[in-house]
Design an enzyme around this catalytic site. Structure first.
Site, PDB file in Angstrom:
ATOM      1  CD  GLU A 174      86.261  21.570 -26.063  1.00  0.00           C
ATOM      2  OE1 GLU A 174      86.259  20.200 -25.699  1.00  0.00           O
ATOM      3  OE2 GLU A 174      85.609  21.981 -25.891  1.00  0.00           O
ATOM      4  CG  HIS A 250      88.954  16.877 -28.429  1.00  0.00           C
ATOM      5  ND1 HIS A 250      88.258  16.117 -27.373  1.00  0.00           N
ATOM      6  CD2 HIS A 250      88.387  18.041 -28.277  1.00  0.00           C
ATOM      7  CE1 HIS A 250      87.522  16.787 -26.777  1.00  0.00           C
ATOM      8  NE2 HIS A 250      87.540  18.349 -27.145  1.00  0.00           N
ATOM      9  CB  CYS A 370      89.226  10.503 -23.433  1.00  0.00           C
ATOM     10  SG  CYS A 370      88.919  11.027 -25.232  1.00  0.00           S
TER      11      CYS A 370
END
Length: 447
Positions: A174, A250, A370
């Site tokens: 990721e 995350h 992000c």
């Protein structure tokens, strides 16, 4: 050689929508089927970029992906013209169609892992696009992400690009959302801390029981090998599976690092005391390493997830102090806001905070951190970056005009049946590739 950190923020795409596609992401699930405002979303992101630029920071621009992904719909058996494919897909499986319209590439922290030249054996900056294979809508991204990175960092003397890892769960990757770098300065050799959620091969390591662990140990190790990291520049620690099951999908939802500072929740890592001791032992910088643990009694996991405190950006200002770039949700949450005020008055490098309205992104599960991919670049490397993707006031004006021209102010689930949305989106991106001098990076431009 002096180096700076450049934040390459993702432009929100024209088809930004809330489809609740990300299981394990509380905000994404809770806002499923809400109407979205793509124009507001892209303008909110541009305002943050402009504010960072005005602070004297190097700011870059990361283009969105072409959506809907017509090619994947063809692979799934839909035939005919683009219009016919959209009409058939909407009738047969509207959820699938919405996934193919997803603008999730806006969260460029997930786009790739970047290792600065100071950390690598060959002295190049290395990029590996994330495979993002845990979610269908994100698994569509890595090929275009690699093409965009090569168009942005198009100089083999300074930059090395790698193919994304195999497209299956054993090597679930990721990107930088699970990767931190600690260093005295951006030019110094740093400690790259890879945070994984589970191991594919070592069953002795615990796993979350409710939500998926999206980053595997094996993926992180593979990226470190690809990037030719110096042995003392890499460390692998496990995220606490208990907090993954509470919506911490995350690592950047529970920890953020910059320079010689690691800000993390006290429940961020498995066996946290041991994990932090490993980081302290591995850190080779001469400056004091500041590890700031946020107590649960001051900020609960629920408050951390809902406010995205740890998904704030942490950046170094010209005077050496650090700024916390936080979403407005941190200001509205009483416990979180109170903690931030205590933090900036304490004896640590984080001395300032600014709050930004990023509601359109936040409601889909992505905060300030992000929205950006970080790259530490020395002067030669920075000069080798495609100049058209470097932010400026002129570029800001161009992009605001571009967004106001091409973006809709509202999208609902029924709008995805409208083939005109595809035409509008492709026209916008075709113009954008000229503005950013990217060439033909999208599949529709190569037909």
């Amino acid at each position: 050689m002096h180096a700076v950190e450049v934040n390459f923020d993702g432009l929100v795409g024209p088809t930004h929508n809330y489809a609740g596609l990300s299981y394990g992401n509380v905000a994404s699930l809770s806002h499923a089927s809400s109407h979205s405002n793509p124009r507001e979303a892209v303008l909110q992101g541009l305002e943050k970029m402009k504010a960072m630029h005005e602070l004297g920071l190097e700011q870059g621009i990361f283009a969105p992906h072409a959506r809907p992904d017509i090619n994947v719909l063809k692979r799934l058996g839909f035939t005919g013209s683009d219009r016919q494919i959209i009409e058939k897909a909407f009738k047969a499986d509207p959820i699938l169609l919405r996934a193919c319209y997803s603008a999730s590439a806006m969260w460029t922290a997930n786009a790739a892992t970047v290792s600065p030249s100071a950390d690598t054996l060959d002295g190049k900056v290395h990029f590996t696009a994330a495979n993002l294979n845990n979610k269908f809508h994100r698994s569509l991204e890595p090929t275009t992400t690699t093409a965009l990175l090569k168009a942005m960092f198009n100089n083999d003397h300074y930059f090395s690009h790698h193919c994304h890892l195999p497209d299956q769960g054993f090597f679930g990757d990721e990107g930088a959302a699970n990767h931190n770098r600690l260093c005295d300065s951006h030019a110094d050799t740093g400690l790259e801390v890879f945070v994984f959620g589970a191991s594919s091969f070592n069953n002795a390591l615990p796993k979350p029981s409710k939500f998926p662990a999206r980053q595997t140990l094996e993926a992180s190790q593979a990226v470190a090998r690809l990037h030719q990291l110096k042995p003392h520049s890499q460390l692998f620690i496990q995220q606490n599976p208990v907090v993954i099951d509470q919506g911490v999908f995350h690592n950047d939802v529970i920890a953020v690092a910059n320079g010689n500072v690691l800000l993390c929740h006290e429940q961020a890592f498995l066996n946290q005391a041991h994990a932090l001791d490993e980081i302290k032992k591995a850190y080779t910088g001469e400056k004091t390493l500041h590890i700031i643990e946020v107590p649960t009694q001051k900020v609960s996991i629920t408050d951390a997830v809902s406010s995205y405190l740890f998904n704030s950006q942490l950046i170094t200002l010209a005077d050496g102090s650090m700024l916390l770039v936080a979403p407005q949700e941190c200001q509205r949450n009483l416990a979180v806001h109170q903690y931030i005020q205590e933090l900036i008055l304490s004896d640590n490098p984080i001395q300032h905070v600014r709050f930004f309205d990023l509601r359109q992104s936040m409601q889909n599960g992505g905060g300030p951190a992000c929205l950006r991919l970080r790259a530490a670049l020395n002067a030669n490397e920075l000069n080798a970056v495609n100049p058209a993707v470097r932010f400026s006031h002129d570029k800001y004006d161009q992009l605001v005009n571009w967004a106001n021209t091409h973006y809709r102010d509202s999208l609902t689930s029924n709008d995805f049946a409208d083939p005109q949305l595809l035409t509008e989106s492709y026209q916008a991106l075709d113009e954008l590739t000229s503005l950013l001098n990217l060439g033909s990076v999208y599949p529709f431009q190569q037909q």
